[in-house]
Design a protein around this motif. Sequence first.
Motif, PDB file in Angstrom:
ATOM      1  N   SER A  48      -8.546   4.778  -3.189  1.00  0.00           N
ATOM      2  CA  SER A  48      -9.620   5.090  -4.221  1.00  0.00           C
ATOM      3  C   SER A  48      -9.103   5.922  -5.248  1.00  0.00           C
ATOM      4  N   ASN A  49      -7.649   5.822  -5.516  1.00  0.00           N
ATOM      5  CA  ASN A  49      -7.077   6.713  -6.203  1.00  0.00           C
ATOM      6  C   ASN A  49      -7.732   6.217  -7.751  1.00  0.00           C
ATOM      7  N   ASN A  81      -8.151  -2.456  -9.363  1.00  0.00           N
ATOM      8  CA  ASN A  81      -8.082  -3.605  -8.793  1.00  0.00           C
ATOM      9  C   ASN A  81      -8.810  -4.626  -9.691  1.00  0.00           C
ATOM     10  N   MET A  82      -7.964  -5.412 -10.340  1.00  0.00           N
ATOM     11  CA  MET A  82      -8.616  -6.463 -11.196  1.00  0.00           C
ATOM     12  C   MET A  82      -8.232  -7.759 -10.561  1.00  0.00           C
ATOM     13  N   CYS A  83      -8.051  -7.672  -9.514  1.00  0.00           N
ATOM     14  CA  CYS A  83      -7.923  -9.253  -8.759  1.00  0.00           C
ATOM     15  C   CYS A  83      -9.302 -10.264  -9.035  1.00  0.00           C
ATOM     16  N   PRO A 103       3.399   9.433 -13.360  1.00  0.00           N
ATOM     17  CA  PRO A 103       2.135   9.442 -14.024  1.00  0.00           C
ATOM     18  C   PRO A 103       1.470   8.057 -14.354  1.00  0.00           C
ATOM     19  N   TYR A 104       2.226   6.847 -14.168  1.00  0.00           N
ATOM     20  CA  TYR A 104       1.579   5.843 -14.669  1.00  0.00           C
ATOM     21  C   TYR A 104       0.513   5.099 -13.824  1.00  0.00           C
ATOM     22  N   PRO A 105      -0.485   4.590 -14.465  1.00  0.00           N
ATOM     23  CA  PRO A 105      -1.610   4.006 -13.752  1.00  0.00           C
ATOM     24  C   PRO A 105      -1.121   2.651 -13.154  1.00  0.00           C
ATOM     25  N   ILE A 106      -1.571   1.966 -12.356  1.00  0.00           N
ATOM     26  CA  ILE A 106      -1.320   0.746 -11.619  1.00  0.00           C
ATOM     27  C   ILE A 106      -2.555  -0.053 -11.567  1.00  0.00           C
ATOM     28  N   ASN A 166       0.897  -1.155   0.062  1.00  0.00           N
ATOM     29  CA  ASN A 166       0.043  -0.008   0.069  1.00  0.00           C
ATOM     30  C   ASN A 166       0.718   1.231  -0.261  1.00  0.00           C
ATOM     31  N   LYS A 167       2.000   1.126   0.722  1.00  0.00           N
ATOM     32  CA  LYS A 167       2.938   2.534   0.883  1.00  0.00           C
ATOM     33  C   LYS A 167       3.487   2.486  -0.405  1.00  0.00           C
ATOM     34  N   LEU A 168       4.014   1.663  -1.443  1.00  0.00           N
ATOM     35  CA  LEU A 168       4.445   1.553  -2.507  1.00  0.00           C
ATOM     36  C   LEU A 168       3.534   2.132  -3.627  1.00  0.00           C
ATOM     37  N   ALA A 169       2.352   1.553  -3.540  1.00  0.00           N
ATOM     38  CA  ALA A 169       1.281   1.929  -4.415  1.00  0.00           C
ATOM     39  C   ALA A 169       1.197   3.388  -4.436  1.00  0.00           C
ATOM     40  N   GLN A 170       1.031   3.948  -3.062  1.00  0.00           N
ATOM     41  CA  GLN A 170       0.726   5.250  -3.150  1.00  0.00           C
ATOM     42  C   GLN A 170       1.816   6.359  -3.329  1.00  0.00           C
ATOM     43  N   TRP A 171       3.134   5.936  -3.207  1.00  0.00           N
ATOM     44  CA  TRP A 171       4.323   6.689  -3.569  1.00  0.00           C
ATOM     45  C   TRP A 171       4.199   6.602  -5.179  1.00  0.00           C
TER      46      TRP A 171
END
Length: 344
Positions: free
Chosen positions: A242-243, A248-250, A227-230, A216-221
Amino acid sequence: MTEGPRFRELWTHRYHKFPHIIGKYWSFASKYIRLRLIKMRLGKRPLVAIILSEQMGDIIACEPVAREVRRLHPDAYIIWVVREPFVDLVRYNPNLDGYILEKCPGERVQLLRSGIYDKVYNMHISHRKCKYCPEDPINPTADQIGLTFDNYLDRGDLLYVFSQAAGLPALTDAPKMYIPEVIRQTVKALNLPSQAIVIHCQSSHVLKDWPAANWNKLAQWLLDTYPYPIIEVGQTPTVNTSNPRFLNMCGQFSLLETAEVIRGAHLFIGIDSGPAHMANAMNTDGIILLGQLFDFVDYLPYSGRYKKGEGVTILNDFGHPCADLPYIWVQEATNRRLGQPKFV
């Protein structure tokens, strides 16, 4: 107080065991008949079986075995023996003529004993039994070279080791995945963002995982810095945000759809699991998080590009589990891969 639960556990096991064993023999008989009919049509062509029935990453890593067996037996009818959840990993391989769905290791033993195959390349290590069946699967070739579950990751990458278990030379080729056009079009129709960072956070084995708080910390950073989506893939979601640039495609993709999404990624970041092998096979740059697994400390399961260190950063704090991998190591590796931050 414990007799009740133990009694229920015993009879629950028996309740599942006996129908399973009956089903095994029925499945064996039907497959034997099917294979016998195939052999009648083949004439003098040999029926060759490649056996590696489970573990997504193992099957992806060992795809070069199909190419090698086809080279050795250009006129043979070659099938791959596989468990149903992983069938799409071999279904479209052009080096194969078909596949057989394996019910369990006990059924595998029965088919091998029947002599239905003219040639067998068995990549399984001995003694991984079905929990219900009495048969003990033995691979004499693996036994002859001293290959066991206690040492196999010390011997080399998965392809290197399992190809020898099958009686082949130690193979070192890069794996490939074969994605049919219909899958490519299905993924294209989803209109997923291009140049995404694909992450995979949880494996089927907790010892391979990195803490959810770190993900979660890495994703937020990443979302704050680049600019890349995740896109998170896998079965169970880990990141909670909620960004709008996070997807979330799990649990929403098949195996081959997941591979196609990874193929189009700008970068893959994940633990040692099936999707990491997909990234290697799809030539996607990656950051792979490793750690001590049981007694295996210094190991690398990948062949091809990732084995050569091309397009990949392998992180391993040797002697520590993946869960102990410092967050800053992953952030710095990502920073090096992505370059100068685009956001301030």
